[in-house]
Design a protein around this motif. Sequence first.
Motif, PDB file in Angstrom:
ATOM      1  N   SER A  63      21.824  21.423  12.940  1.00 30.86           N
ATOM      2  CA  SER A  63      22.234  20.956  11.610  1.00 30.86           C
ATOM      3  C   SER A  63      22.750  19.517  11.663  1.00 30.86           C
ATOM      4  CB  SER A  63      23.294  21.882  11.015  1.00 30.86           C
ATOM      5  OG  SER A  63      24.468  21.873  11.799  1.00 30.86           O
ATOM      6  N   ASP A  64      23.361  19.127  12.782  1.00 34.06           N
ATOM      7  CA  ASP A  64      23.806  17.734  12.917  1.00 34.06           C
ATOM      8  C   ASP A  64      22.609  16.796  13.029  1.00 34.06           C
ATOM      9  OD1 ASP A  64      26.557  18.141  12.728  1.00 34.06           O
ATOM     10  OD2 ASP A  64      26.726  18.611  14.860  1.00 34.06           O
ATOM     11  N   VAL A  65      21.585  17.209  13.769  1.00 30.27           N
ATOM     12  CA  VAL A  65      20.365  16.399  13.866  1.00 30.27           C
ATOM     13  C   VAL A  65      19.798  16.183  12.464  1.00 30.27           C
ATOM     14  CG1 VAL A  65      17.978  16.332  14.715  1.00 30.27           C
ATOM     15  CG2 VAL A  65      19.820  17.098  16.230  1.00 30.27           C
ATOM     16  N   SER A  66      19.727  17.241  11.690  1.00 27.59           N
ATOM     17  CA  SER A  66      19.218  17.149  10.332  1.00 27.59           C
ATOM     18  C   SER A  66      20.064  16.204   9.481  1.00 27.59           C
ATOM     19  CB  SER A  66      19.184  18.541   9.694  1.00 27.59           C
ATOM     20  OG  SER A  66      18.742  18.466   8.358  1.00 27.59           O
ATOM     21  N   LYS A  67      21.375  16.318   9.583  1.00 23.84           N
ATOM     22  CA  LYS A  67      22.271  15.452   8.804  1.00 23.84           C
ATOM     23  C   LYS A  67      22.123  13.990   9.211  1.00 23.84           C
ATOM     24  CE  LYS A  67      25.667  19.076   8.014  1.00 23.84           C
ATOM     25  NZ  LYS A  67      26.982  19.609   8.425  1.00 23.84           N
ATOM     26  N   PHE A  68      21.977  13.727  10.506  1.00 25.39           N
ATOM     27  CA  PHE A  68      21.789  12.350  10.967  1.00 25.39           C
ATOM     28  C   PHE A  68      20.488  11.781  10.414  1.00 25.39           C
ATOM     29  CE2 PHE A  68      24.281  13.604  15.007  1.00 25.39           C
ATOM     30  CZ  PHE A  68      25.489  13.316  14.406  1.00 25.39           C
ATOM     31  N   GLU A  69      19.423  12.574  10.471  1.00 24.66           N
ATOM     32  CA  GLU A  69      18.112  12.108   9.999  1.00 24.66           C
ATOM     33  C   GLU A  69      18.080  11.925   8.487  1.00 24.66           C
ATOM     34  OE1 GLU A  69      15.261  13.862  13.547  1.00 24.66           O
ATOM     35  OE2 GLU A  69      15.071  14.712  11.549  1.00 24.66           O
ATOM     36  N   ASN A  70      18.802  12.748   7.764  1.00 25.82           N
ATOM     37  CA  ASN A  70      18.833  12.645   6.307  1.00 25.82           C
ATOM     38  C   ASN A  70      19.837  11.609   5.809  1.00 25.82           C
ATOM     39  OD1 ASN A  70      16.870  14.602   5.863  1.00 25.82           O
ATOM     40  ND2 ASN A  70      18.360  16.250   6.060  1.00 25.82           N
ATOM     41  N   GLY A  71      20.630  11.074   6.705  1.00 25.46           N
ATOM     42  CA  GLY A  71      21.590  10.050   6.336  1.00 25.46           C
ATOM     43  C   GLY A  71      22.848  10.578   5.690  1.00 25.46           C
TER      44      GLY A  71
END
Length: 94
Positions: A30-38
């Motif tokens: 979920s952190d990877v997703s949040k980083f990629e989504n800004g």
Amino acid sequence: MKFGAILKACRDRAGLSQEELAYQLHINQSDVSKFENGTKEPPISIFQAWINNTQAQEVMVAYLCGLDGIGILQNLIDVLPELTTVGTFILNLL
């Protein structure tokens, strides 16, 4: 500076899923997703580990210098006239 798009591009280029990269970085998917989504900014340690794990150092250098893929090709065309034909061909493919 928005890092999400470049982080996602590095991960995609490395052929890693969000889950695989999260495992390598010892963080949650979920952190990877949040980083990629800004929606969340990565700490510099995660940012550096991300680039190292995806082996995308040259992409990061180009990005930090304000160049995208087309910009890099345009610079090559400007600096090396003999590449004009090849560069024009590549730019037309994009």
